[in-house]
Each structure stands twice: as structure tokens, then as C-alpha cells.
Design a protein around this motif. Structure first.
Motif, short mmCIF file in Angstrom:
data_model
loop_
_atom_site.label_atom_id
_atom_site.label_comp_id
_atom_site.label_asym_id
_atom_site.label_seq_id
_atom_site.Cartn_x
_atom_site.Cartn_y
_atom_site.Cartn_z
N ASP A 191 -11.12 -6.03 4.27
CA ASP A 191 -10.96 -6.71 2.98
C ASP A 191 -10.29 -8.06 3.22
O ASP A 191 -9.07 -8.18 3.12
N PRO A 192 -11.07 -9.09 3.55
CA PRO A 192 -10.50 -10.40 3.90
C PRO A 192 -9.69 -11.05 2.78
O PRO A 192 -8.94 -11.99 3.03
N ASN A 193 -9.84 -10.56 1.53
CA ASN A 193 -9.05 -11.11 0.44
C ASN A 193 -7.58 -10.71 0.53
O ASN A 193 -6.75 -11.25 -0.20
N LYS A 194 -7.27 -9.77 1.40
CA LYS A 194 -5.90 -9.28 1.54
C LYS A 194 -5.18 -10.05 2.64
O LYS A 194 -5.63 -10.08 3.79
N TYR A 195 -4.05 -10.65 2.29
CA TYR A 195 -3.23 -11.40 3.23
C TYR A 195 -2.01 -10.54 3.58
O TYR A 195 -1.31 -10.05 2.69
N VAL A 196 -1.73 -10.39 4.87
CA VAL A 196 -0.60 -9.59 5.33
C VAL A 196 0.38 -10.50 6.06
O VAL A 196 -0.03 -11.34 6.87
N VAL A 197 1.67 -10.34 5.75
CA VAL A 197 2.72 -11.07 6.46
C VAL A 197 3.66 -10.06 7.10
O VAL A 197 3.88 -8.97 6.56
#
Length: 198
Positions: A167-173
């Protein structure tokens, strides 16, 4: 190491603006910045986004909520991300925000576009919906992810900011970048811890 989703819509209360349009002049290429595909070659020199009359919020926060799954930040947030992501392929795309009266909003804002995705999920523990219609040319394509469970073994040497492959719309830090962003006192910063396999 803990990891967090950074919400690109943000808080729905507090009077913050929510952008409903992509930058002008991109045509159908506007989706690239939500998927982690490069767009620098098509990006306008004077990129601008106008606030929509349908979205009445007027306060512009540090993390600017939007309906296109872009990560839009103020300069302090952009600088902190850059400091934690040296050597990581990320497009930093300047944007001018225009208010409801078609006047430019003061301040520097940027679309942060991490290029590519990372294989990071425990596929067995995550809840992933696949297109399983027999004979369909898209058989096996991912329809959606209902539960994200990170695989710690896949996170070795992971960058401080990345997108989820499924799911490339999800950004993880990671927790270090999350802590640094929190320390800045950014407005509209919504972080949600991502589950990990034990």
C-alpha cells in the motif's frame, strides 16, 4: 525499534485546511506522488495548490492534510526528514498554497515523495485482500490491506521514512524520526504506531 504511520489527512477538527486538489499543471501524472513514482521531470516550476470551497478550514498546519495521500509539510518538518533520510531517494517538491481568496499563503511548503516502496510486512499476520477471481487478468492483485503487521527481519537497515510495498499510500517513520518531529511541536502531526510481529 517502533514504527509509526504518518497520517496524510490529519485531524478533522481544529479548523485546519484540507487540500482536495493536486498541484496545477500535472495532468494525469498527479498520482505519482502518492505512489512513490518519480515526477521531477513533469513537476511545474511554480507548482501551486488552491484551497477548495468545499473544504472550509483555513488554518494551515505543519503537516497539511489532503485527499490525495501526499505528504505535505512545512519547511521545519521537511528539514528534519531530510536530516534523518540522507542517502535515501526522496523527491522534495516545493509547493505554493493559495487560500480561498486565491492569495498565496505565507511560508514554505513541500511535497515529500519517497521513491519506491519497501517489502516490510509479515504477509501471514497482515490482513491483505487480493483479487482472486479465476481467469481475471489482475488475479492476485492487492485490493486493500485491512491490518498491517511489520516483519522486524525485513526492517533491518530500513530508512527513517518509507512506503509500504502492498500500500504505497502508507508512509512509515521510525521512532527516531517520529520523536524528532514531535519535538518540533508540529501542528496536525498524527502518528499511529504500526503493529509488529513478536
Amino acid at each position: 525499534m517502533k514504527y509509526y504511520f504518518i497520517d496524510t489527512l490529519g485531524e478533522l477538527t481544529g479548523g485546519y485546511c484540507i487540500l482536495a486538489s493536486p498541484p496545477e499543471g500535472l495532468g494525469l501524472s498527479y498520482y505519482r506522488m502518492a505512489k512513490g513514482e518519480p515526477i521531477q521531470d513533469k513537476y511545474p516550476e511554480d507548482a501551486r495548490i488552491y484551497m477548495s470551497e468545499k473544504m472550509p478550514g483555513i488554518k494551515v498546519p505543519s503537516i497539511v492534510g489532503n485527499t490525495h495521500n501526499y505528504l505535505i509539510t512545512s519547511k521545519p518538518a521537511k528539514d528534519e526528514i531530510a536530516a534523518h533520510c540522507q542517502g535515501v531517494e526522496i523527491e522534495v517538491l516545493p509547493i505554493t498554497l493559495y487560500n480561498h481568496k486565491k492569495r498565496p499563503h505565507p511560508g514554505e511548503y513541500f511535497i515529500i515523495n519517497p521513491i519506491g516502496t519497501r517489502d516490510c510486512l509479515d504477509l501471514g499476520a497482515s490482513a491483505i485482500e487480493y483479487l482472486d477471481e479465476p481467469g481475471d487478468p489482475y488475479h492476485g492483485a492487492i485490493v486493500g490491506v485491512d491490518r498491517f503487521v511489520l516483519d522486524p527481519q525485513k526492517l533491518v537497515a530500513a530508512p527513517a521514512l518509507f512506503r509500504v510495498r502492498e500500500d504505497p499510500n502508507k508512509y512509515v517513520v521510525d521512532e527516531r524520526l517520529a520523536g524528532a518531529l514531535r519535538a518540533l511541536g508540529l501542528t496536525n502531526l498524527v502518528l499511529t504506531e504500526v503493529e509488529q510481529r513478536q
